[in-house]
Motif scaffolding. Structure first.
Motif, PDB file in Angstrom:
ATOM      1  N   TYR A 482       0.404   4.426   8.306  1.00  0.00           N
ATOM      2  CA  TYR A 482       1.011   3.874   7.050  1.00  0.00           C
ATOM      3  C   TYR A 482       1.212   4.915   6.160  1.00  0.00           C
ATOM      4  O   TYR A 482       2.290   4.852   5.299  1.00  0.00           O
ATOM      5  CB  TYR A 482      -0.260   2.787   6.269  1.00  0.00           C
ATOM      6  CG  TYR A 482      -0.038   1.512   6.897  1.00  0.00           C
ATOM      7  CD1 TYR A 482       1.141   0.770   6.497  1.00  0.00           C
ATOM      8  CD2 TYR A 482      -0.943   1.270   7.647  1.00  0.00           C
ATOM      9  CE1 TYR A 482       1.276  -0.580   6.715  1.00  0.00           C
ATOM     10  CE2 TYR A 482      -0.825  -0.230   7.972  1.00  0.00           C
ATOM     11  CZ  TYR A 482       0.296  -0.890   7.561  1.00  0.00           C
ATOM     12  OH  TYR A 482       0.382  -2.525   7.793  1.00  0.00           O
ATOM     13  N   THR A 483       0.587   6.137   6.316  1.00  0.00           N
ATOM     14  CA  THR A 483       1.096   7.248   5.271  1.00  0.00           C
ATOM     15  C   THR A 483       2.492   7.721   5.844  1.00  0.00           C
ATOM     16  O   THR A 483       3.367   8.069   5.051  1.00  0.00           O
ATOM     17  CB  THR A 483       0.076   8.504   5.658  1.00  0.00           C
ATOM     18  OG1 THR A 483      -1.204   7.981   5.032  1.00  0.00           O
ATOM     19  CG2 THR A 483       0.449   9.565   4.811  1.00  0.00           C
ATOM     20  N   CYS A 484       2.602   7.624   7.244  1.00  0.00           N
ATOM     21  CA  CYS A 484       3.969   8.046   7.528  1.00  0.00           C
ATOM     22  C   CYS A 484       4.976   7.355   7.292  1.00  0.00           C
ATOM     23  O   CYS A 484       6.096   7.779   6.689  1.00  0.00           O
ATOM     24  CB  CYS A 484       3.884   8.182   9.260  1.00  0.00           C
ATOM     25  SG  CYS A 484       2.828   9.488  10.054  1.00  0.00           S
ATOM     26  N   VAL A 485       4.694   5.904   7.391  1.00  0.00           N
ATOM     27  CA  VAL A 485       6.098   4.922   6.958  1.00  0.00           C
ATOM     28  C   VAL A 485       6.323   4.979   5.505  1.00  0.00           C
ATOM     29  O   VAL A 485       7.324   5.026   5.390  1.00  0.00           O
ATOM     30  CB  VAL A 485       5.745   3.739   7.797  1.00  0.00           C
ATOM     31  CG1 VAL A 485       4.618   3.065   6.929  1.00  0.00           C
ATOM     32  CG2 VAL A 485       6.935   2.956   7.851  1.00  0.00           C
ATOM     33  N   ASN A 503       1.716  -3.439   0.725  1.00  0.00           N
ATOM     34  CA  ASN A 503       0.990  -4.567   0.547  1.00  0.00           C
ATOM     35  C   ASN A 503       0.429  -5.113   1.872  1.00  0.00           C
ATOM     36  O   ASN A 503      -0.633  -5.558   1.917  1.00  0.00           O
ATOM     37  CB  ASN A 503       1.719  -5.569  -0.038  1.00  0.00           C
ATOM     38  CG  ASN A 503       2.047  -5.296  -1.494  1.00  0.00           C
ATOM     39  OD1 ASN A 503       1.392  -4.684  -2.175  1.00  0.00           O
ATOM     40  ND2 ASN A 503       3.437  -5.620  -1.911  1.00  0.00           N
ATOM     41  N   SER A 504       1.097  -4.919   3.227  1.00  0.00           N
ATOM     42  CA  SER A 504       0.559  -5.272   4.449  1.00  0.00           C
ATOM     43  C   SER A 504      -0.554  -4.468   4.875  1.00  0.00           C
ATOM     44  O   SER A 504      -1.389  -4.967   5.644  1.00  0.00           O
ATOM     45  CB  SER A 504       1.929  -4.971   5.177  1.00  0.00           C
ATOM     46  OG  SER A 504       1.908  -3.937   5.629  1.00  0.00           O
ATOM     47  N   MET A 505      -0.819  -3.258   4.438  1.00  0.00           N
ATOM     48  CA  MET A 505      -1.984  -2.586   4.936  1.00  0.00           C
ATOM     49  C   MET A 505      -3.357  -3.390   4.778  1.00  0.00           C
ATOM     50  O   MET A 505      -3.926  -3.646   5.728  1.00  0.00           O
ATOM     51  CB  MET A 505      -2.163  -1.305   3.777  1.00  0.00           C
ATOM     52  CG  MET A 505      -1.129  -0.180   4.267  1.00  0.00           C
ATOM     53  SD  MET A 505      -1.406   1.234   3.113  1.00  0.00           S
ATOM     54  CE  MET A 505      -2.861   1.726   3.759  1.00  0.00           C
ATOM     55  N   SER A 506      -3.577  -3.853   3.518  1.00  0.00           N
ATOM     56  CA  SER A 506      -4.887  -4.592   3.422  1.00  0.00           C
ATOM     57  C   SER A 506      -4.593  -6.143   3.946  1.00  0.00           C
ATOM     58  O   SER A 506      -5.747  -6.748   4.499  1.00  0.00           O
ATOM     59  CB  SER A 506      -5.301  -4.711   2.009  1.00  0.00           C
ATOM     60  OG  SER A 506      -4.196  -5.208   1.168  1.00  0.00           O
ATOM     61  N   THR A 515      -5.813   7.415  -1.324  1.00  0.00           N
ATOM     62  CA  THR A 515      -5.173   8.390  -2.529  1.00  0.00           C
ATOM     63  C   THR A 515      -3.733   8.772  -1.856  1.00  0.00           C
ATOM     64  O   THR A 515      -2.800   8.501  -2.521  1.00  0.00           O
ATOM     65  CB  THR A 515      -5.937   9.591  -2.417  1.00  0.00           C
ATOM     66  OG1 THR A 515      -7.250   9.324  -3.097  1.00  0.00           O
ATOM     67  CG2 THR A 515      -5.063  10.542  -3.571  1.00  0.00           C
ATOM     68  N   GLU A 516      -3.738   9.195  -0.570  1.00  0.00           N
ATOM     69  CA  GLU A 516      -2.530   9.369  -0.032  1.00  0.00           C
ATOM     70  C   GLU A 516      -1.407   8.473   0.096  1.00  0.00           C
ATOM     71  O   GLU A 516      -0.028   8.627  -0.273  1.00  0.00           O
ATOM     72  CB  GLU A 516      -2.430   9.956   1.673  1.00  0.00           C
ATOM     73  CG  GLU A 516      -3.322   8.975   2.272  1.00  0.00           C
ATOM     74  CD  GLU A 516      -4.680   9.289   2.599  1.00  0.00           C
ATOM     75  OE1 GLU A 516      -5.191   8.938   3.712  1.00  0.00           O
ATOM     76  OE2 GLU A 516      -5.266   9.719   1.500  1.00  0.00           O
ATOM     77  N   HIS A 517      -1.815   6.990   0.030  1.00  0.00           N
ATOM     78  CA  HIS A 517      -1.035   5.891   0.124  1.00  0.00           C
ATOM     79  C   HIS A 517      -0.393   5.644  -1.411  1.00  0.00           C
ATOM     80  O   HIS A 517       0.834   5.480  -1.575  1.00  0.00           O
ATOM     81  CB  HIS A 517      -1.551   4.680   0.910  1.00  0.00           C
ATOM     82  CG  HIS A 517      -2.183   4.951   2.064  1.00  0.00           C
ATOM     83  ND1 HIS A 517      -3.384   4.957   2.199  1.00  0.00           N
ATOM     84  CD2 HIS A 517      -1.461   5.196   3.325  1.00  0.00           C
ATOM     85  CE1 HIS A 517      -3.674   5.295   3.566  1.00  0.00           C
ATOM     86  NE2 HIS A 517      -2.584   5.300   4.092  1.00  0.00           N
ATOM     87  N   TYR A 518      -1.345   5.768  -2.443  1.00  0.00           N
ATOM     88  CA  TYR A 518      -0.657   5.521  -3.607  1.00  0.00           C
ATOM     89  C   TYR A 518      -0.031   6.857  -3.985  1.00  0.00           C
ATOM     90  O   TYR A 518       1.050   6.671  -4.665  1.00  0.00           O
ATOM     91  CB  TYR A 518      -2.075   5.793  -4.495  1.00  0.00           C
ATOM     92  CG  TYR A 518      -2.662   4.309  -4.678  1.00  0.00           C
ATOM     93  CD1 TYR A 518      -2.185   3.357  -5.478  1.00  0.00           C
ATOM     94  CD2 TYR A 518      -3.778   4.085  -3.874  1.00  0.00           C
ATOM     95  CE1 TYR A 518      -2.682   1.983  -5.716  1.00  0.00           C
ATOM     96  CE2 TYR A 518      -4.398   2.978  -4.047  1.00  0.00           C
ATOM     97  CZ  TYR A 518      -3.802   1.746  -4.877  1.00  0.00           C
ATOM     98  OH  TYR A 518      -4.566   0.559  -5.027  1.00  0.00           O
ATOM     99  N   ALA A 519      -0.065   7.976  -3.547  1.00  0.00           N
ATOM    100  CA  ALA A 519       0.681   9.154  -3.915  1.00  0.00           C
ATOM    101  C   ALA A 519       1.912   8.856  -3.225  1.00  0.00           C
ATOM    102  O   ALA A 519       3.107   9.181  -4.048  1.00  0.00           O
ATOM    103  CB  ALA A 519       0.109  10.400  -3.099  1.00  0.00           C
ATOM    104  N   CYS A 520       2.076   8.429  -2.023  1.00  0.00           N
ATOM    105  CA  CYS A 520       3.566   7.890  -1.605  1.00  0.00           C
ATOM    106  C   CYS A 520       4.143   6.946  -2.378  1.00  0.00           C
ATOM    107  O   CYS A 520       5.442   7.174  -2.511  1.00  0.00           O
ATOM    108  CB  CYS A 520       3.459   7.333  -0.193  1.00  0.00           C
ATOM    109  SG  CYS A 520       2.888   8.785   1.241  1.00  0.00           S
TER     110      CYS A 520
END
Length: 750
Positions: A482-485, A503-506, A515-520
């Motif tokens: 998910y970090t990549c996409v 949103n689809s992650m959870s 943290t890294e997903h929010y940063a993206c």
């Protein structure tokens, strides 16, 4: 005459001083006189060949020449091979018994079982078990115990349990084997049950029983249980030996319990166990993991006979605690002293150098490793390949790729994944995809590597497509996927798609954003100008935002010249990272872009009072087999005069075409002419021009920079790519820029 030759044959095969040459001489006479029917002579000949490990001769004799080989002759030969650990030969000879009409007996079966155990050959082991059962030898408790060990070593614990249950007499050895077998598999409760059953049947555990269970728990990752078991063992009056200590220390190391480690060390000293090399290695390892460098140095200094295991643990401990220069110094010292270091030592040093940013040193170590005759393995190669990607050393990376192909280790999934990552970082995303497509069974690491590569190159469409294909292959995405996409969406300003994946992650996969997903997401929203929305997302985060989050916002505030939010983000960063000069520079840049020079001076004074300096910009370019490093403003490179002269010519051509220097990117209160001179000294420009001067016309250039590329350099390199007819790849800290025919792959959006 016949009797004379017969006597010569007998002497050649009977004398205690007989050599392989004597055996071959006797063999020649046997061939000449056709004496293969003589059981005594043929048995002696077999024995001689077996003692000299001449497997091909033994097999040839048994298969093709001996009409009536005897079981004793087979047993003699097989037992010799078993004692010499020639287990493949044991099983091959054992398989010939049936062809010769012979049935194995109680003297032969143990060697066959030993070979199956050593080779972890389950199918042959079951066949040997069948022989033993049919002949009644399986009732022998020693033989049955050997079969239990074999099944456990072959990871067939169910067969081991069934055989164990059928045994009428079960001693402490076979009980201990079963307990250790369950322990190694992490089956803690079952191991404890077996331990209790053993005692209930009147068989008391010995030290081997305790050590087997302790070692199993430790190796299976049940570190807390291993430590508790150690305490129970001590409480019952069993005194640990060297094996016990070398089992419990790794568990304490994983728990980073330095206090308990020192207590165990005290016991080692008291009981005189400090000479055990396994104990020494375990002590060095745990002190390294617990950050107790002084204790680790003391243990190492007290060792008289240093062997490679303790040396490896010592060097790993130094590297793990940030003492890589000391580790390299000690490594060189060991080499100079003629210490025979193994592939683990070399690989560990290479990996430590790469992790510490010493990529050139890692490549040099690899060359030295081969010069010393140490063969790299499937762990060495993926440890080294990142060094090539880090400094964009494509030629070196290709050479290592070829090496892995020659050695037959390309099919290793970790080697392939490392190559995928390396080619992507070297700007060759198409080669990255080619490596991926050639993989027989890519795992999640491989899929993530190729998606990361596409995202780094700003190829959101391809990243999203790979994400879809990965799921269709049956693999579930993880946090890295998910970090990549999300990173790919951020690079291309795909706000709607970014929210969808976030949103689809959870909702679909039960992965809570980190943290890294929010940063993206903050980067994505900020880059399209939605700074307030990005700030709102930060305030809604379920955990405290870290420097990565605020840094993403501050960086975008610099791009969009948003002073108020920039100051807010900077204040947070000054608390989280008070000694990071990059944050002060970013805020200073925002002030400079608005002409607030008093504030710029204030930030500079704050940095000076803290002893902070701006990180210098530098770039690398690989030319031939050498990687050149160019520092912004530095004129020490031997070709600097030629570089500056070429830059001046390019600058004139740019101005003729209406391309003026973007002096707004010089955030200093100086004259325009001086600003132009400052821009000419930027490291990425210097690296590109160095490449132009030293490569053939039309040859692609590859540059890597330690900071983000500035707008003026970006515009200049676009022009150069068109004027010089070159493809130019520039990798900065944010993404890849592929310049061709005056256009950049980022679409001027970075």
């Amino acid at each position: 005459m016949f009797n004379g030759i017969y006597n010569i044959i007998s002497q050649c095969l009977s004398s205690s001083t007989s050599t392989l040459s004597h055996a071959r001489q006797a063999h020649a006479h046997i061939l000449k006189l056709n004496l293969y029917g003589d059981t005594y002579i043929t048995s002696r000949l077999l024995s001689h060949y077996a003692n000299n490990f001449c497997f091909s001769q033994v097999t040839n004799l048994v298969l093709h020449f001996f009409p009536y080989p005897t079981l004793p002759s087979f047993t003699t030969v097989i037992n010799v091979f078993a004692r010499s650990h020639q287990y493949d030969a044991v099983l091959r000879l054992f398989s010939l018994l049936g062809h010769k009409g012979l049935a194995p007996d109680g003297f032969l079966l143990p060697s066959a079982i030993k070979a199956c155990t050593a080779l972890q050959a389950l199918k042959p082991g079951m066949q040997v078990h069948g022989y033993a059962f049919a002949s009644g030898h399986a009732l022998d408790s020693i033989l049955a115990s050997s079969l239990v060990h074999m099944y456990l070593k072959c990871e067939s614990v169910g067969d081991a349990q069934r055989l164990f249950d059928e045994m009428p007499d079960r001693d402490v050895v076979v009980w201990s084997a079963m307990i250790a077998g369950y322990s190694r598999r992490g089956m803690v409760e079952r191991a404890k049950e077996m331990f209790s059953e053993m005692r209930s049947e009147g068989v008391e555990p010995n030290l081997v029983s305790w050590n087997g269970m302790l070692g199993g728990f430790s190796n299976a990752g049940w570190h807390v249980e291993a430590v508790e078991l150690f305490k129970t063992m001590m409480g019952e009056g069993f005194l640990p030996d060297g094996s016990t200590i070398s089992c419990v220390l790794p568990a304490l190391g994983q728990l980073e319990d330095g206090v308990a480690a020192k207590q165990v060390h005290g016991y080692v000293i008291k009981e005189g166990l400090g000479l055990d090399r396994f104990v020494v290695s375990a002590l060095l390892d745990i002190y390294g993991k617990c950050g107790c460098t002084q204790e680790m140095l003391r243990v190492f200094d007290e060792v008289d006979q240093r062997e490679v295991g303790s040396l490896n643990a010592f060097l790993n401990g130094l590297s793990r605690n940030g003492l890589i220069d000391t580790a390299l110094e000690m490594f060189r010292k060991f080499l100079d002293e003629g210490v025979e270091l193994n592939v683990v030592t070399w690989t560990s040093m290479i990996s430590s150098c790469v992790q510490d940013g010493k990529d050139m040193e890692a490549l040099e170590l690899f060359r030295e490793m081969q010069a010393h005759g140490v063969e790299p393995n499937a762990v060495t190669i993926p440890s080294l390949i990142p060094a090539c990607g880090n400094i964009s050393a494509l030629r070196h990376g290709k050479q290592i790729h070829c090496f892995s192909l020659r050695k037959g280790i390309f099919d290793d999934v970790y080697v392939s994944s490392a190559l995928i990552d390396m080619y992507a970082k070297c700007g060759r995303i198409q080669l990255s995809r080619l490596c991926f497509d050639k993989m027989l069974d890519p795992n999640l690491v491989s899929w993530n590597a190729v998606m990361k590569g596409y995202a780094m190159h700003g190829k959101a469409k391809e990243t999203i497509e790979m994400f879809r294909m990965m799921q269709e292959s049956g693999l579930e995405p993880d946090e890295i996927s998910y970090t990549c996409v999300l990173y790919a969406c951020a690079q291309n300003g795909l706000t709607e798609e970014g929210w969808q994946y976030f949103n689809s992650m959870s909702e679909e996969h039960g992965i809570e954003p980190k943290t890294e997903h929010y940063a993206c997401m903050v980067t994505l929203l900020s880059r399209v100008g939605k700074l307030e929305e990005a700030y709102s997302l930060i305030k809604e985060m379920p955990f405290e935002p870290d420097a990565c989050i605020w840094g993403a916002l501050l960086s975008s505030c610099r791009v969009h010249h948003n002073l108020s939010l920039g100051e807010t983000a900077a204040k947070k960063l000054f608390l989280l990272e008070p000694d990071n000069p990059g944050n002060y520079i970013l805020l200073s840049n925002i002030y400079a872009s608005k002409g607030m020079w008093d504030e710029v001076d204030r930030i500079r004074d704050v940095m000076k009072s803290k002893g902070l300096r701006k990180n210098p910009g530098y770039s690398w370019i690989e030319i031939g087999n050498k990687v050149h490093t160019l520092l912004a403003g530095d004129k020490s490179h031997p070709q600097m005069q030629d570089i500056l002269a070429k830059l001046e010519k390019l600058s004139v051509e740019m101005k003729k075409c209406g391309h003026l220097p973007k002096t707004g990117f010089v955030l200093q209160d100086v004259e325009e002419q001086e600003k132009e001179q400052i821009l000419c000294g930027h490291s990425e420009k210097l690296a590109v021009v160095l490449g132009l001067l030293n490569t053939s016309p039309g040859q692609p250039l590859q540059v890597i920079k330690n900071l983000r590329i500035c707008g003026d350099c970006h515009a200049a390199i676009k022009f150069i790519s068109s004027l010089e007819g070159r493809e130019i790849f520039v990798r900065d800290t944010n993404r890849f820029h592929h310049f061709k025919d005056g256009v950049c792959s980022c679409g001027d959006h970075w």
